[in-house]
Design a protein around this motif. Structure first.
Motif, PDB file in Angstrom:
ATOM      1  N   UNK A   1       0.853  -1.181   0.000  1.00 62.87           N
ATOM      2  CA  UNK A   1       0.000   0.000   0.000  1.00 62.87           C
ATOM      3  C   UNK A   1       0.892   1.234   0.000  1.00 62.87           C
ATOM      4  N   UNK A   2       0.635   2.135  -0.943  1.00 60.85           N
ATOM      5  CA  UNK A   2       1.508   3.277  -1.156  1.00 60.85           C
ATOM      6  C   UNK A   2       0.998   4.498  -0.387  1.00 60.85           C
ATOM      7  N   UNK A   3       1.911   5.405  -0.127  1.00 57.19           N
ATOM      8  CA  UNK A   3       1.556   6.619   0.595  1.00 57.19           C
ATOM      9  C   UNK A   3       0.768   7.574  -0.290  1.00 57.19           C
ATOM     10  N   UNK A   4       0.955   7.497  -1.594  1.00 60.33           N
ATOM     11  CA  UNK A   4       0.279   8.407  -2.518  1.00 60.33           C
ATOM     12  C   UNK A   4      -0.590   7.671  -3.518  1.00 60.33           C
ATOM     13  N   UNK A   5      -1.008   8.407  -4.569  1.00 63.85           N
ATOM     14  CA  UNK A   5      -1.932   7.872  -5.568  1.00 63.85           C
ATOM     15  C   UNK A   5      -1.236   7.349  -6.820  1.00 63.85           C
ATOM     16  N   UNK A   6       0.064   7.605  -6.952  1.00 61.88           N
ATOM     17  CA  UNK A   6       0.763   7.220  -8.180  1.00 61.88           C
ATOM     18  C   UNK A   6       0.892   5.703  -8.255  1.00 61.88           C
TER      19      UNK A   6
ATOM     20  N   UNK B   1      -8.278   4.778  -1.131  1.00 55.55           N
ATOM     21  CA  UNK B   1      -7.811   6.127  -1.404  1.00 55.55           C
ATOM     22  C   UNK B   1      -6.332   6.226  -1.651  1.00 55.55           C
ATOM     23  N   UNK B   2      -5.722   5.161  -2.146  1.00 57.48           N
ATOM     24  CA  UNK B   2      -4.284   5.187  -2.438  1.00 57.48           C
ATOM     25  C   UNK B   2      -3.972   4.121  -3.479  1.00 57.48           C
ATOM     26  N   UNK B   3      -2.764   4.178  -4.011  1.00 53.20           N
ATOM     27  CA  UNK B   3      -2.306   3.136  -4.925  1.00 53.20           C
ATOM     28  C   UNK B   3      -1.980   1.873  -4.140  1.00 53.20           C
TER      29      UNK B   3
ATOM     30  N   UNK C   1       8.756   5.186  -5.021  1.00 51.19           N
ATOM     31  CA  UNK C   1       7.423   5.264  -4.439  1.00 51.19           C
ATOM     32  C   UNK C   1       7.417   4.439  -3.153  1.00 51.19           C
ATOM     33  N   UNK C   2       7.375   5.089  -1.977  1.00 51.64           N
ATOM     34  CA  UNK C   2       7.393   4.323  -0.724  1.00 51.64           C
ATOM     35  C   UNK C   2       6.098   3.565  -0.521  1.00 51.64           C
ATOM     36  N   UNK C   3       6.212   2.356   0.055  1.00 55.15           N
ATOM     37  CA  UNK C   3       5.043   1.506   0.275  1.00 55.15           C
ATOM     38  C   UNK C   3       5.255   0.664   1.516  1.00 55.15           C
TER      39      UNK C   3
END
Length: 780
Positions: free
Chosen positions: A697-702, A730-732, A761-763
């Motif tokens: 699960x990523x911190x952002x939407x990318x 609500x996230x990537x 991309x941190x996850x």
């Protein structure tokens, strides 16, 4: 397959060890096609042709009749040598005479004057072959009836029909025209030909003998009249199609430098072409040590000269049948063409054009198989019925199947124009009135209806059916009760997943395997041969239509539609992975198999029906679903739901180098069961796993891409297999296969972008499924 000494009809039992291997089709191959149970194929034959009909699945009846060009006797023996005609009263009750009458009415044939010959029956072994030679010109009709109760009792089957033209050792026969031909010509090897095409006409470019490349270019005629050259611009075409990175294949439309569309792709039987390189040049041959070699760029210039088009030392071109790609080092790589004799591409002209086609002379590398041959071009009027289609071959030696509309296409095509090929079927990607996001939330909160007709369906029938499946499947089939199904795998001896799917038990010796790959059927047939088992694996993929009703209101929608006999499980008593045989509304309605299964992670059902009943089923579901907010859903929304539900897919989570546990499918492997194929390897790998499938699960939407590397610091520790943006979270999110040392929950990792280091991309490592980890929703 063929022998010149065959002069009359006969049967040939093909040994199990005599496997067909890929090779160029023989000269004179007039046609080759598959016929599925329930279908009737009409095949043109000419005197001297050799016809081979192979019972691929075995165990199903096949009937022949014929309409000779110059005879009144509508019997198979009027065309084929060595046959005895007879007329079963109703084709043993398994073939609809009305359908035959309609299909053949144009030839003044009726059910009263058609004489049928039966070839195969229920005892026919797989790969049994019938061979005969035609002694007259005409049309051969091959009927493969379907039992009326196949949905509940099993059925299906497939035959392969091959026609080799007389004198086939010298010539290659072209496939039948797609419509009335305006003009056609042969382009001899090492030459080019320029020609004019009017707007709306169709251009068919055929590879006559296979593995022969053909450069293609088109100029806009109205611009040429003013002395301006406006031709196919590959950069503009890639940009307009939003596919700028060069890859094998053809774009949907080809544009010029003014961004005006010149051509639209309508059919492609191969799928591997070059759209980013030049036609071969004199300089290119000189630098390779072949000065003076004939080349396509000079040939194009010579052919275009009469139209006042300036000569060029190098021509950009669409290199049809040219097998090239960009490798991991950003280099253009090439190999032998994939095209086989008769393969073709069809373009529709969107403007008046001046075109040129070549038969490439390259004989110094593999692209033409070191043997340049001819190209054939046909032009059709704008009235020709050229349906959009691409070619599909499950295995290299299969006949090409063109993408076809599903049985629900009349309904789905009225709601969207966004379709993509799924194997050999066109399926909707999304619907115009809703779009991906609304379809996603409808499935989560209400209900959706989705065409799933690309699913492959095989019936496994016979006294040894359970023995075969117990040996092939990773779960204990002996414990599977009637009216129950299970999700299971087929693995090879290395433990890698050949296919996954749902296995239904219809009767003690009748199972239905719904899966994603034709290779599982090939594996089952080979395993049955090796073990000497009495069992048939019969294809039903083109006879059964499949639609998925998914979402929390799915059961409520079905309550007013489903009728079941007392001997069948009722709708409300169906547990997860249970199924029943039902009818629409009442005992006289269309029959369908109703299973409590799906690919969304929500409460859901799948309906399997005869293709002839598909529209009635769709209409009834949509009408009953209106009060519940039911809308149709496409494959794009399904892709999001699949990943959120942690459901694995072929080509993503499991590939040929990944075993069942590394693919995250260990829950479908019963290691307590002895003797199934791949068990030894899976036991060994389970004791010392190296990789594990996890959620990220990523911190952002990318959203990362499939194949992106997962990093711990500067070191690669895994690979992304599937990724999407999760509207619910609500996230990537992504599924990734990583080293077991990095698989602990809440571990922070990074997915590399660009070169893997410049952008990360941190996850966080999380459980799969991402939503509803206990899978309570589909069990509700």
């Amino acid at each position: 397959m063929f022998g010149s000494s065959v002069t009359e009809a006969g049967f040939l039992e093909t040994p199990a060890a005599a496997r067909v291997r890929y090779q160029r089709n023989p000269p004179g191959l007039r046609s080759r096609r598959d016929v599925e149970a329930g279908d009737i194929a009409l095949q043109r034959v000419q005197r001297g042709d050799l016809i081979a009909i192979t019972a691929v699945d075995g165990g199903a009846p096949v009937f022949l009749t014929a309409i000779p060009d110059h005879a009144e006797a509508y019997t198979a023996s009027a065309l084929l040598e060595g046959l005895v005609d007879h007329r079963p009263v109703d084709l043993l009750g398994r073939c609809d005479d009305r359908e035959i009458t309609e299909r053949l009415a144009a030839r003044n044939a009726t059910s009263d004057n058609l004489g049928y010959t039966q070839l195969f029956d229920q005892t026919t072994a797989p790969a049994t072959q019938f061979i005969a030679r035609a002694h007259a010109d005409g049309i051969l009709a091959i009927a493969m009836p379907q039992p009326v109760d196949f949905l509940s009792s099993g059925g299906g089957g497939r035959i392969d029909v091959t026609v080799q033209a007389a004198g086939g050792t010298e010539t290659y026969a072209l496939p039948d025209p797609l419509g009335p031909i305006v003009d056609e010509w042969r382009i001899e090897r090492g030459t080019a030909h320029a020609y004019e095409v009017a707007r709306g006409q169709f251009i068919q470019i055929l590879d006559v003998e296979g593995q022969q490349c053909s450069d293609f270019m088109a100029m806009r005629a109205d611009a040429l009249e003013h002395g301006i050259e406006r031709y196919i611009d590959s950069t503009v075409s890639r940009t307009m199609a939003r596919a700028a990175y060069p890859q094998p294949g053809l774009l949907d439309k080809l544009f010029d430098a003014d961004m005006r569309p010149l051509l639209a792709l309508r059919q492609d039987t191969v799928g591997r072409h070059d759209t980013f390189a030049l036609a071969c040049t004199a300089l290119g041959y000189e630098e390779r040590g072949f000065p003076g070699h004939v080349n396509c760029s000079d040939n194009i210039s010579d052919a275009y000269a009469p139209f006042g088009i300036a000569r060029r030392p190098a021509w950009p071109a669409i290199n049809l049948f040219f097998n090239s790609w960009i490798d991991h080092n950003a280099q253009i790589a090439t190999d032998e063409a994939w095209s086989q004799p008769g393969d073709h591409v069809v373009f529709e002209a969107l403007s008046d054009l001046v075109c040129v086609s070549t038969a490439c002379p390259d004989d110094v590398d593999p692209i033409n198989g070191w043997n340049p041959t001819d190209i054939h071009v046909r032009i059709y009027e704008d009235t020709a019925n050229v349906s959009p289609a691409v070619g599909w071959r499950a295995t290299p030696d299969d006949a090409t199947r063109m993408t076809r509309p599903s049985a629900f296409h009349t309904r789905t095509s009225a709601l969207t124009t966004r379709f993509a090929p799924a194997r050999d079927v066109w399926l909707a990607s999304a619907y115009d009135a809703s779009g991906v996001e609304e379809e996603y939330w409808a499935c989560r909160e209400r209900a959706t209806l989705q065409d799933m007709s690309s699913l492959l369906i095989y019936d496994v029938i016979g006294p040894d059916a359970q023995t075969l499946l117990q040996r092939a499947m990773t779960r204990d089939v002996s414990r599977l009760a009637r009216h129950r199904a299970t999700y299971t795998l087929i693995c090879d001896r290395r433990g890698t997943v050949i296919d996954d799917g749902t296995l239904f038990r219809l009767e003690p010796s009748v199972f239905r395997w719904c899966c994603g790959s034709e290779h599982s059927a090939l594996h089952l047939r080979e395993l049955a041969d090796d073990l000497g088992l009495q069992v048939h694996i019969r294809s039903l993929s083109e006879r059964i239509a499949n639609v998925a009703l998914q979402g929390p209101r799915a059961r409520d929608i079905l309550r007013g539609l489903v009728f079941t006999q007392p001997t069948q499980p009722s709708l409300d008593n169906l547990r997860w992975f249970g199924f029943t045989i039902a009818r629409l509304h009442d005992r006289d309605g269309p029959m369908f198999m109703l299973s409590r299964t799906g690919f969304t992670g929500e409460l859901g059902y799948e309906l399997f029906c005869d293709t002839s009943d598909a529209e009635k089923i769709w209409d009834a579901l949509m009408e009953a679903g209106q009060p519940h907010g039911l809308i149709p859903m496409g494959n794009d929304a399904l892709a999001i739901l699949r990943i959120e539900a942690g459901l694995m897919a072929a080509g993503a989570e499991f590939t040929p180098d990944v075993d069942a546990f590394e693919a995250g499918l260990g829950f479908a492997v019963d290691l307590k069961k002895e003797g199934f194929v791949g068990r030894e390897a899976l036991v060994r790998n389970a004791e010392a796993p190296r990789r594990k499938l996890v959620g990220l699960q990523f911190a952002g939407d990318e959203v990362p891409s499939h194949g992106d590397h997962v990093y711990e610091g500067r070191d690669v520790c895994g690979t992304v297999t599937s990724a999407t943006y999760s509207p619910s979270l609500g996230s990537a999110i992504a599924m990734a296969r990583i080293a077991v040392e990095n698989a602990e929950l809440d571990t922070i990792l990074e997915v590399g972008q660009l070169d893997g280091h410049q952008k990360r991309l941190p996850a966080r490592v999380v459980r799969v499924p991402f939503i509803d980890p206990g899978r309570k929703r589909p069990r509700a």
